[in-house]
Design a protein around this motif. Structure first.
Motif, short mmCIF file in Angstrom:
data_model
loop_
_atom_site.label_atom_id
_atom_site.label_comp_id
_atom_site.label_asym_id
_atom_site.label_seq_id
_atom_site.Cartn_x
_atom_site.Cartn_y
_atom_site.Cartn_z
N THR A 17 0.86 -1.19 0.00
CA THR A 17 0.00 0.00 0.00
C THR A 17 0.89 1.23 0.00
N LEU A 19 1.02 5.04 0.89
CA LEU A 19 0.31 6.04 1.69
C LEU A 19 0.90 7.41 1.39
N THR A 20 0.06 8.29 0.89
CA THR A 20 0.54 9.61 0.54
C THR A 20 -0.45 10.64 1.07
N LYS A 27 -0.90 11.71 8.03
CA LYS A 27 -0.30 10.43 7.64
C LYS A 27 0.50 9.83 8.80
N LEU A 31 0.09 6.28 10.58
CA LEU A 31 1.18 5.30 10.57
C LEU A 31 1.59 4.92 11.99
N ILE A 106 3.69 -1.11 3.79
CA ILE A 106 3.12 0.21 3.56
C ILE A 106 4.29 1.15 3.28
N GLU A 108 5.31 4.98 2.98
CA GLU A 108 4.88 6.35 3.21
C GLU A 108 5.72 7.27 2.34
N ILE A 138 -3.37 5.17 -1.08
CA ILE A 138 -4.26 5.82 -0.11
C ILE A 138 -3.76 7.25 0.07
N THR A 139 -4.62 8.24 -0.13
CA THR A 139 -4.23 9.64 0.00
C THR A 139 -5.01 10.29 1.13
N LEU A 208 -8.26 -0.23 4.75
CA LEU A 208 -7.18 0.38 3.97
C LEU A 208 -6.31 -0.68 3.31
#
Length: 376
Positions: A17, A19-20, A27, A31, A106, A108, A138-139, A208
């Motif tokens: 995934t 993550l942004t 974020k 996290l 994930i 980031e 995922i934003t 998510l």
């Protein structure tokens, strides 16, 4: 190289995934929760060292010599020191040897990062493509500062355009009208991402994970608001407001069978409380009830991707191809695209094409006319 292909995705592949999100959108809070909460999954987090607030300041022991730190809940956190491909290969090798254990990753990205190059990594490098399966982008968007970030930073627009899921944080800090205005703008930039307000203390982490946003056979969802707006354009002149309080500039031609309608890439948005907003990143949908000539379509899409690939963020759709009695599922990221057979057309269905393009200042008229010329 093809986009992700679920037909060849073994269960042994490691889901990833990305993550942004906007600076300060939350974020890091999300996290930190993933890294400290017991959720029954071993998650490796690759943290980009250039982030505005490093996770390890609060959660991890500062140990600059150790790139990968295992946490008490079974998660693993590592900071990217150098190349993402090298880090992914290193994690895979250490997992294979039994040195560390994790079920998924994930990544980031920093608040200013364009997620495109990160996503492309999973299609361009053969070793990575054989080991990892890109699941979703995922934003995280800040409700209070989201409008301003979209106005100021094209990176923020790209993060929204790439997303499979959009999480809106800090909704409690804005009134309903401001929230709805932001949501409407996000839909126009990316009508295929689900949009959910979140409180990070309560977010169900499982929603998510396993999104399958890059799977070819994942359902093509387009936000109903966006399609309703399109329908309004089908039946109205193009130079006046209608019920949604959105203005749009259109300069493309229409064909009664193969046509494109949508927000285009010039968005003027307003309601009684907001100034106009113009976004470089935008979306439009091409729809037709006529079948495509497969050779012409392949030639046209190949040419379009060569010319506009850097500005095409995500594109996905269901194709009606002459001589094929089932839908073809198609998607792409930048210059990489793939297609494969989907389910057969039902007797009750009228075969049709639906394609959504999300990108930067895409020439809607060129795409539309070219696609129309590919119809059989």
């Amino acid at each position: 190289m093809n986009a992700a292909n679920p037909a060849r995705t073994p269960d042994s592949m490691i889901p990833v995934t990305v993550l942004t999100g906007f600076l300060g959108a939350g974020k890091t809070t999300l996290l930190r929760r993933i890294l400290t909460e017991f959720h029954g999954q071993r998650i490796a987090v690759i943290e980009n060292e250039f982030g505005e607030e490093n996770i390890d300041n609060d959660v991890l022991v500062q140990d600059r010599d150790e790139q990968i730190v295992e946490l008490s809940n079974g998660c693993v956190c590592c900071t990217v020191r150098g190349d993402l491909i090298r880090t992914l290969n290193d994690l895979a090798a250490r997992r294979e040897s039994g040195d560390i254990r994790f079920d998924r990753i994930i990544i980031e990205t920093t608040g200013m990062a364009n997620p495109g190059p990160v996503c492309q990594t999973f299609f361009m490098d053969d070793d990575i493509a054989e080991t990892y399966r890109l699941d979703a982008v995922i934003t995280v968007v800040d409700a209070k500062h989201g409008m301003a970030a979209l106005d100021r930073q094209e990176e923020a627009q790209r993060q929204v355009g790439f997303a499979d899921r959009i999480l809106i944080s800090k909704k409690d800090l804005v009134n309903e009208a401001d929230y709805e205005a932001l949501r409407a703008r996000l839909v126009r930039i990316n009508p295929r991402a689900s949009i959910t307000p979140v409180h990070f203390g309560e977010t169900d982490l499982h929603t998510l994970l396993d999104v399958s946003g890059f799977d070819l056979d994942a359902i093509l969802d387009i936000d109903p608001e966006f399609l309703a707006e399109e329908e309004a354009h089908d039946h109205h002149d193009h130079d006046h407001d209608h019920d949604h309080d959105h203005d749009h500039d259109h300069d493309h031609d229409h064909d009664e069978d193969g046509h494109v309608c949508g927000s285009g890439c010039t968005h003027d948005h307003h309601d009684h409380h907001h100034a106009h907003h113009s976004d470089d990143i935008g979306a439009f949908v091409f729809r037709s009830n006529r079948a495509f000539n497969p050779e012409r379509l392949e030639d046209f899409l190949g040419g379009i991707v060569q010319v506009y690939g850097p500005d095409l963020l995500r594109y996905k759709g269901i194709l009606y191809i002459k001589g094929i009695n089932r839908r073809m599922i198609f998607q792409g990221v930048h210059m990489m695209m793939g297609a494969e057979p989907g389910s057969p057309w039902k007797a009750s269905e009228k075969p049709n094409t639906r394609l959504v393009f999300i990108g930067r200042k895409l020439p809607q008229d060129i795409f539309t006319q070219g696609l129309e010329q590919c119809l059989a």
